[in-house]
Design an enzyme around this catalytic site. Structure first.
Site, mmCIF file in Angstrom:
data_model
loop_
_atom_site.group_PDB
_atom_site.id
_atom_site.type_symbol
_atom_site.label_atom_id
_atom_site.label_comp_id
_atom_site.label_asym_id
_atom_site.label_seq_id
_atom_site.Cartn_x
_atom_site.Cartn_y
_atom_site.Cartn_z
ATOM 1 C CD GLU A 51 -1.780 -2.391 1.463
ATOM 2 O OE1 GLU A 51 -2.671 -3.255 1.371
ATOM 3 O OE2 GLU A 51 -0.604 -2.648 1.826
ATOM 4 C CG HIS A 76 -11.041 -7.992 6.787
ATOM 5 N ND1 HIS A 76 -10.297 -8.761 7.649
ATOM 6 C CD2 HIS A 76 -10.481 -8.143 5.570
ATOM 7 C CE1 HIS A 76 -9.326 -9.362 6.976
ATOM 8 N NE2 HIS A 76 -9.415 -9.002 5.717
#
Length: 658
Positions: A397, A464
């Protein structure tokens, strides 16, 4: 030291000498000024001039270079006016950051130089993005980026090399191996003989170059640059050199053995090259003396210009207006036929139509290409836009956010999909320290949208399910958008992509396929910073966003006797406090609902501003409701009680009868 002239003519030999001499003489002057307290800090590159100069001279003027602290030769070789450099170091208006940053923490599009940030590593990924833009436009260009041997221990170094390798980007990764990272010697920094050997793990070429030999640096980099322009690919260069002064002047060099200092002093790149030129009658002492006099005069004249410039006067309005690049919102009416679609479909439509509107808009993320992303939002995009514009990325990322910054520097737009908003922590540094600050620092915008699938209620557990908008609303320079309805999502996404500033676009996973709405089929926009009054009433003001809007609607449906203003904020930065103030002045009571855990969240700022500006209108304390102060649990019963929906109902009923 052995010098091989090869095909170089006398003019080039002299150019290289002059180009090294100027930064050395500037540095010597700066060290005097530092002792006099006329500059605040200095990172010396004495002894390393051959690397900066050789690399810069081998590149074309339109090719980007990303230097570090000790690369003054990059700036002088690009012929930046010295008074602007001196003004930069003195925090004057003519400096490239107008007093907002110091030393070499700046960039300039005029000279195609992109300066570093103190976190070092992200600029390697930025170079990837710049090179990607050149490659997509089929421009035969090279991007050169510098780093030290210490920064090669950062994850960003490995991520950037891997991305460059996978995408075959035309980047020269230049490691200045100067022996020490501050006081830590190389033997404590890495456990391989040569850093160049790491290239093998990424499947790329590497070279080891004598960083104190200007002819070796220039000729080898020139040869590689020409080859890369013909066949784009990354190359890792390790320049062997030494840092003759402290990490910065205050740190000194007491930790360096005297023998080591003496050894490298004999390898001085300027003294040795000067002797070589004299021995080969390329230059004579009279010319050297004349050249030094000219440079000294240039330095003094430009220093006077910088000294004579008045100190910066603080202007609050100017400072605040420099955080973001100006954006003239263009409203495109949503007057086309509408169809009833899900939130996920509206986002996909917005992306697709924006890709047609902006032909240099690039989408990057894990599994976004053939697979269409884990939520299938970009499914089918490959057939419409191709793999060059819809790009699968490695799991890195930080490097991808940095690459998006590089695309923006080189004039393109970028969208980065975080597979889950939780994973943004791995790319946090370039978002809050590069994208957010770059326009304020030196006027470069970050034309980047980061899509953030977020939120709980779907049994996805601690990694998540976060809704982490508060990480970013606190950071000046970022915009934060958080729609609750399909039509808002499409219009706000289109505007976010048009906006030349960095936008964190939050998309609640629990709403993706559960919330439907009538959405215009054609392209349209909605303004950022404008809340939506979903329901209107006089009894209480409910302020919320995202899934909170739908929880509030459910509770109000269950209690039709409650007449409430229901305000959907839609964007959290900028925040529409005028709509909030207007409502509280009417109702006298307010409850703020957020899915995020309560402490440090956006609800606190809203409550505080209402107390500051509308206290006399309040008939009850402002109530805040958020999730439990724990990570998001997995089990259904635990998650249900973690989320604030039921607590919101209880608190709302209490507030009504207060």
């Amino acid at each position: 030291m052995r010098y091989h002239i090869g095909d170089l003519d006398h003019k080039m030999l002299l150019t290289l000498y002059k180009s090294m001499l100027k930064p050395r003489m500037i540095e010597e002057k700066m060290l005097v000024l530092l002792r006099q307290g006329k500059i605040s800090k200095w990172f010396s590159g004495i002894g390393q001039e051959a690397i900066s100069v050789g690399v810069t001279q081998a590149l074309k003027e339109q090719e980007y270079i990303l230097p570090m602290h000790r690369n003054l030769g990059v700036f002088t070789s690009r012929n930046i006016p010295l008074y602007r450099l001196f003004s930069q170091w003195q925090g004057k208006q003519s400096g490239f950051t107008q007093g907002r940053d110091r030393s070499f923490h700046f960039g300039t599009q005029e000279y195609k130089i992109v300066g570093m940030i103190s976190h070092l590593g992200p600029q390697l990924g930025v170079a990837d993005g710049i090179a990607l833009a050149d490659m997509l436009r089929r421009k035969k260009r090279v991007t050169a980026v510098f780093t030290g041997e210490g920064a090669t221990s950062e994850g960003d170094f490995h991520e950037a090399l891997n991305v460059a390798s996978v995408w075959n980007l035309p980047v020269l990764f230049c490691i200045e191996n100067n022996g020490y990272g501050l006081s830590t010697p190389t033997k404590e920094q890495y456990n391989c003989e040569h850093l160049a050997d790491r290239a093998k793990g990424y499947g790329i070429e590497s070279r080891i170059i004598d960083g104190n030999n200007i002819l070796e640096v220039y000729t080898k980099v020139d040869e590689l640059a020409k080859a890369i322009r013909k066949r784009p690919r990354p190359v890792l260069l390790e320049f062997k050199t030494f840092r003759m002064r402290g990490h910065e002047e205050a740190s000194g060099t007491k930790y360096v053995p005297d023998k080591l200092m003496d050894k490298w002093a004999k390898k001085d790149p300027i003294g040795n090259y000067e002797s070589f030129l004299l021995e080969n009658a390329v230059i004579d002492q009279e010319t050297i003396d004349k050249l030094k006099t000219e440079i000294s005069q240039e330095i003094n004249e430009n220093l006077k210009l910088a000294y004579d410039e008045p100190e910066i006067i603080f202007d609050e309005s100017k400072e605040l207006n420099s955080v973001y690049k100006d954006f003239e919102y263009q409203h495109i009416e949503n007057n086309s036929n509408k169809k009833n679609i899900r939130l996920v479909d509206a986002i996909s439509e917005g992306l697709e139509q924006s890709m047609y509107k902006h032909n240099e808009l690039i989408i990057m993320g894990q599994d976004v290409a053939e697979y269409g992303g884990v939520f299938k939002i970009t499914e089918g995009f490959i057939s419409k836009f191709g793999k060059s514009r819809v790009r699968n990325t490695p799991i890195c990322e930080s490097a991808i956010v940095s690459a998006a910054m590089g695309l923006s520097i080189n004039g393109m737009k970028a969208i980065v999909e975080m597979q889950f908003a939780d994973f943004v922590s791995s790319g946090f540094n370039p978002i809050v320290n590069y994208l957010a600050k770059v326009h304020y620092r030196w006027g470069q915008n970050a034309d980047v949208v980061i899509r953030m699938p977020c939120g709980g209620g779907v049994g996805a557990g601690p990694f998540h399910s976060q809704t982490n908008e508060a990480w970013f609303t606190k950071t000046p320079g970022l915009k934060v958008v958080y729609p609750a309805f399909p039509d808002d999502a499409k219009g706000l996404l289109n505007t976010s992509i048009n906006d030349p500033n960095p936008v964190l676009f939050f998309e609640h996973k629990g709403l993706y396929r559960s919330v439907y709405g009538d959405v215009p089929e054609e392209y349209y926009t909605l303004p950022l910073g404008k809340a939506n009054l979903v329901k209107e009433g006089n009894a209480v003001s409910i302020v919320t966003y995202g899934a909170g809007v739908h929880w509030a609607l459910d509770v109000l449906e269950k209690h039709p006797e409650i007449e409430a203003d229901l305000i959907d904020l839609r964007t959290l930065q900028p925040l529409d406090m005028d709509a909030v103030f207007q409502s509280i002045k009417k109702t006298g009571k307010m409850i703020v609902l957020q899915e995020d855990t309560l402490f440090g969240g956006i609800a606190n700022d809203i409550a505080a501003q209402v107390m500051e500006h509308c206290f006399e209108y309040l008939d009850a304390p402002v109530v805040r409701v958020g999730s439990l102060e724990t990570p998001v649990p997995f089990a259904k019963a635990l998650e249900k009680n973690f989320l604030p929906k039921e607590r919101f109902e209880k608190e709302l009923l209490k507030l009504i009868i207060y």
